[in-house]
Design a protein around this motif. Sequence first.
Motif, PDB file in Angstrom:
ATOM      1  N   ASP A  35       3.520 -12.722  -3.451  1.00  0.00           N
ATOM      2  CA  ASP A  35       4.442 -13.833  -3.715  1.00  0.00           C
ATOM      3  C   ASP A  35       3.958 -14.729  -4.851  1.00  0.00           C
ATOM      4  O   ASP A  35       4.765 -15.201  -5.650  1.00  0.00           O
ATOM      5  N   ALA A  36       2.654 -14.941  -4.948  1.00  0.00           N
ATOM      6  CA  ALA A  36       2.108 -15.773  -6.024  1.00  0.00           C
ATOM      7  C   ALA A  36       2.315 -15.102  -7.376  1.00  0.00           C
ATOM      8  O   ALA A  36       2.691 -15.755  -8.361  1.00  0.00           O
ATOM      9  N   ALA A  37       2.084 -13.787  -7.437  1.00  0.00           N
ATOM     10  CA  ALA A  37       2.267 -13.051  -8.691  1.00  0.00           C
ATOM     11  C   ALA A  37       3.733 -13.051  -9.110  1.00  0.00           C
ATOM     12  O   ALA A  37       4.057 -13.288 -10.278  1.00  0.00           O
ATOM     13  N   ARG A  38       4.619 -12.823  -8.149  1.00  0.00           N
ATOM     14  CA  ARG A  38       6.059 -12.818  -8.443  1.00  0.00           C
ATOM     15  C   ARG A  38       6.517 -14.192  -8.933  1.00  0.00           C
ATOM     16  O   ARG A  38       7.264 -14.296  -9.907  1.00  0.00           O
ATOM     17  N   SER A  39       6.099 -15.218  -8.258  1.00  0.00           N
ATOM     18  CA  SER A  39       6.496 -16.573  -8.629  1.00  0.00           C
ATOM     19  C   SER A  39       6.008 -16.915 -10.032  1.00  0.00           C
ATOM     20  O   SER A  39       6.746 -17.481 -10.838  1.00  0.00           O
ATOM     21  N   ALA A  40       4.764 -16.569 -10.321  1.00  0.00           N
ATOM     22  CA  ALA A  40       4.181 -16.883 -11.630  1.00  0.00           C
ATOM     23  C   ALA A  40       4.914 -16.163 -12.752  1.00  0.00           C
ATOM     24  O   ALA A  40       5.236 -16.766 -13.777  1.00  0.00           O
ATOM     25  N   ILE A  41       5.216 -14.888 -12.573  1.00  0.00           N
ATOM     26  CA  ILE A  41       5.868 -14.141 -13.651  1.00  0.00           C
ATOM     27  C   ILE A  41       7.338 -14.522 -13.781  1.00  0.00           C
ATOM     28  O   ILE A  41       7.883 -14.544 -14.881  1.00  0.00           O
ATOM     29  N   ALA A  42       7.984 -14.871 -12.678  1.00  0.00           N
ATOM     30  CA  ALA A  42       9.396 -15.276 -12.730  1.00  0.00           C
ATOM     31  C   ALA A  42       9.552 -16.631 -13.409  1.00  0.00           C
ATOM     32  O   ALA A  42      10.542 -16.873 -14.097  1.00  0.00           O
ATOM     33  N   ARG A  80       0.821  -1.227   0.000  1.00  0.00           N
ATOM     34  CA  ARG A  80       0.000   0.000   0.000  1.00  0.00           C
ATOM     35  C   ARG A  80       0.848   1.267   0.000  1.00  0.00           C
ATOM     36  O   ARG A  80       0.366   2.330  -0.399  1.00  0.00           O
ATOM     37  N   SER A  81       2.102   1.158   0.430  1.00  0.00           N
ATOM     38  CA  SER A  81       2.986   2.330   0.435  1.00  0.00           C
ATOM     39  C   SER A  81       4.076   2.236  -0.637  1.00  0.00           C
ATOM     40  O   SER A  81       4.929   3.116  -0.735  1.00  0.00           O
ATOM     41  N   THR A  82       4.033   1.172  -1.428  1.00  0.00           N
ATOM     42  CA  THR A  82       5.037   1.006  -2.490  1.00  0.00           C
ATOM     43  C   THR A  82       4.335   0.794  -3.826  1.00  0.00           C
ATOM     44  O   THR A  82       3.850   1.744  -4.425  1.00  0.00           O
ATOM     45  N   ILE A  83       4.236  -0.441  -4.276  1.00  0.00           N
ATOM     46  CA  ILE A  83       3.775  -0.721  -5.638  1.00  0.00           C
ATOM     47  C   ILE A  83       2.351  -0.272  -5.942  1.00  0.00           C
ATOM     48  O   ILE A  83       2.022  -0.025  -7.100  1.00  0.00           O
ATOM     49  N   CYS A  84       1.512  -0.154  -4.935  1.00  0.00           N
ATOM     50  CA  CYS A  84       0.120   0.248  -5.174  1.00  0.00           C
ATOM     51  C   CYS A  84      -0.071   1.767  -5.187  1.00  0.00           C
ATOM     52  O   CYS A  84      -1.184   2.251  -5.383  1.00  0.00           O
ATOM     53  N   VAL A  85       1.001   2.513  -5.001  1.00  0.00           N
ATOM     54  CA  VAL A  85       0.961   3.966  -5.072  1.00  0.00           C
ATOM     55  C   VAL A  85       1.237   4.378  -6.516  1.00  0.00           C
ATOM     56  O   VAL A  85       2.285   4.019  -7.065  1.00  0.00           O
ATOM     57  N   PRO A  86       0.286   5.096  -7.146  1.00  0.00           N
ATOM     58  CA  PRO A  86       0.519   5.526  -8.531  1.00  0.00           C
ATOM     59  C   PRO A  86       1.840   6.297  -8.657  1.00  0.00           C
ATOM     60  O   PRO A  86       2.146   7.170  -7.844  1.00  0.00           O
ATOM     61  N   GLY A  87       2.638   5.929  -9.655  1.00  0.00           N
ATOM     62  CA  GLY A  87       3.909   6.602  -9.905  1.00  0.00           C
ATOM     63  C   GLY A  87       5.077   6.081  -9.084  1.00  0.00           C
ATOM     64  O   GLY A  87       6.207   6.543  -9.257  1.00  0.00           O
ATOM     65  N   TRP A  88       4.853   5.110  -8.202  1.00  0.00           N
ATOM     66  CA  TRP A  88       5.927   4.608  -7.342  1.00  0.00           C
ATOM     67  C   TRP A  88       7.094   4.036  -8.140  1.00  0.00           C
ATOM     68  O   TRP A  88       8.255   4.248  -7.775  1.00  0.00           O
ATOM     69  N   THR A  89       6.816   3.340  -9.240  1.00  0.00           N
ATOM     70  CA  THR A  89       7.918   2.714  -9.986  1.00  0.00           C
ATOM     71  C   THR A  89       8.897   3.759 -10.531  1.00  0.00           C
ATOM     72  O   THR A  89      10.087   3.478 -10.665  1.00  0.00           O
ATOM     73  N   LYS A  90       8.407   4.967 -10.813  1.00  0.00           N
ATOM     74  CA  LYS A  90       9.304   6.023 -11.288  1.00  0.00           C
ATOM     75  C   LYS A  90      10.356   6.364 -10.238  1.00  0.00           C
ATOM     76  O   LYS A  90      11.451   6.797 -10.578  1.00  0.00           O
ATOM     77  N   PRO A 108       8.898  -7.550 -12.558  1.00  0.00           N
ATOM     78  CA  PRO A 108       8.752  -6.126 -12.844  1.00  0.00           C
ATOM     79  C   PRO A 108       8.759  -5.258 -11.588  1.00  0.00           C
ATOM     80  O   PRO A 108       8.422  -5.715 -10.493  1.00  0.00           O
ATOM     81  N   LEU A 109       9.132  -4.012 -11.789  1.00  0.00           N
ATOM     82  CA  LEU A 109       9.098  -3.057 -10.690  1.00  0.00           C
ATOM     83  C   LEU A 109       7.695  -2.971 -10.107  1.00  0.00           C
ATOM     84  O   LEU A 109       7.532  -2.783  -8.904  1.00  0.00           O
ATOM     85  N   GLU A 110       6.680  -3.164 -10.953  1.00  0.00           N
ATOM     86  CA  GLU A 110       5.284  -3.121 -10.520  1.00  0.00           C
ATOM     87  C   GLU A 110       4.950  -4.205  -9.501  1.00  0.00           C
ATOM     88  O   GLU A 110       3.956  -4.128  -8.793  1.00  0.00           O
ATOM     89  N   LEU A 111       5.787  -5.245  -9.431  1.00  0.00           N
ATOM     90  CA  LEU A 111       5.592  -6.327  -8.462  1.00  0.00           C
ATOM     91  C   LEU A 111       6.757  -6.394  -7.470  1.00  0.00           C
ATOM     92  O   LEU A 111       6.948  -7.400  -6.803  1.00  0.00           O
ATOM     93  N   GLY A 112       7.517  -5.311  -7.391  1.00  0.00           N
ATOM     94  CA  GLY A 112       8.605  -5.261  -6.431  1.00  0.00           C
ATOM     95  C   GLY A 112       9.851  -5.997  -6.857  1.00  0.00           C
ATOM     96  O   GLY A 112      10.573  -6.543  -6.022  1.00  0.00           O
ATOM     97  N   GLY A 113      10.135  -5.990  -8.158  1.00  0.00           N
ATOM     98  CA  GLY A 113      11.390  -6.563  -8.629  1.00  0.00           C
ATOM     99  C   GLY A 113      12.554  -5.650  -8.270  1.00  0.00           C
ATOM    100  O   GLY A 113      12.380  -4.437  -8.121  1.00  0.00           O
ATOM    101  N   ALA A 114      13.730  -6.234  -8.110  1.00  0.00           N
ATOM    102  CA  ALA A 114      14.927  -5.446  -7.787  1.00  0.00           C
ATOM    103  C   ALA A 114      15.265  -4.523  -8.957  1.00  0.00           C
ATOM    104  O   ALA A 114      15.462  -4.998 -10.079  1.00  0.00           O
ATOM    105  N   PRO A 115      15.343  -3.229  -8.710  1.00  0.00           N
ATOM    106  CA  PRO A 115      15.562  -2.273  -9.798  1.00  0.00           C
ATOM    107  C   PRO A 115      16.882  -2.413 -10.543  1.00  0.00           C
ATOM    108  O   PRO A 115      16.906  -2.296 -11.762  1.00  0.00           O
ATOM    109  N   LYS A 116      17.999  -2.641  -9.822  1.00  0.00           N
ATOM    110  CA  LYS A 116      19.313  -2.612 -10.461  1.00  0.00           C
ATOM    111  C   LYS A 116      20.050  -3.947 -10.465  1.00  0.00           C
ATOM    112  O   LYS A 116      21.159  -4.024 -10.970  1.00  0.00           O
ATOM    113  N   ASP A 117      19.465  -4.982  -9.950  1.00  0.00           N
ATOM    114  CA  ASP A 117      20.158  -6.263  -9.866  1.00  0.00           C
ATOM    115  C   ASP A 117      20.215  -6.915 -11.250  1.00  0.00           C
ATOM    116  O   ASP A 117      19.178  -7.201 -11.845  1.00  0.00           O
TER     117      ASP A 117
END
Length: 174
Positions: free
Chosen positions: A154-161, A61-71, A108-117
């Motif tokens: 975790d389910a979304a991350r696992s599925a996309i990874a 609620r304070s990260t990925i679900c905030v519009p514009g957070w990925t920027k 993806p950043l939209e699901l909390g992926g590591a930005p620079k790794d």
Amino acid sequence: MRSTQRLSCAVAAIALAFGGLALTTGSAHAATACSQSHLPLPDAACQPGAYNPDVTQSTIRSTICVPGWTKTVRPPVSYTTPLKIKQIGQYGYTDTTTADYEEDHLIPLELGGAPKDPKNLWPEPRYGKQPAASKDSVENKLKVAVCNGTVKLDAARSAIATDWTTALSKVGIG
């Protein structure tokens, strides 16, 4: 070598050096080779994915679900372009035009992926049966499902990874 070629090589070498990489014998060389046989997915041995530790189910609620957070976490092209050049070499792509690839986050950043790794970034082709743009709609649908509570992070991350082409069906959304 013509002066324009020397200038292009010098610019590439500076960009690579800025990204902590090296230019040798005219191209970016890597310690490991990555296979194209998994396309449209990255080689899991090279890019298994990585998470941003600031993004958890309790912080969405304070990260990925905030519009514009990925920027706020997206790495600059001064970082991603040299990495893309290096990874194009690792994958052995014959087309080395950087514009033909999106330096994409597996998770993806939209699901909390590591930005620079680099384990989470790879040069995804913008061409082929399922080009880079095809993954974007999957990422967006998964983020919406996570933010509206129908899918756990975790389910979304696992599925996309595992396989972004089947991620939506794996989590039960169409």
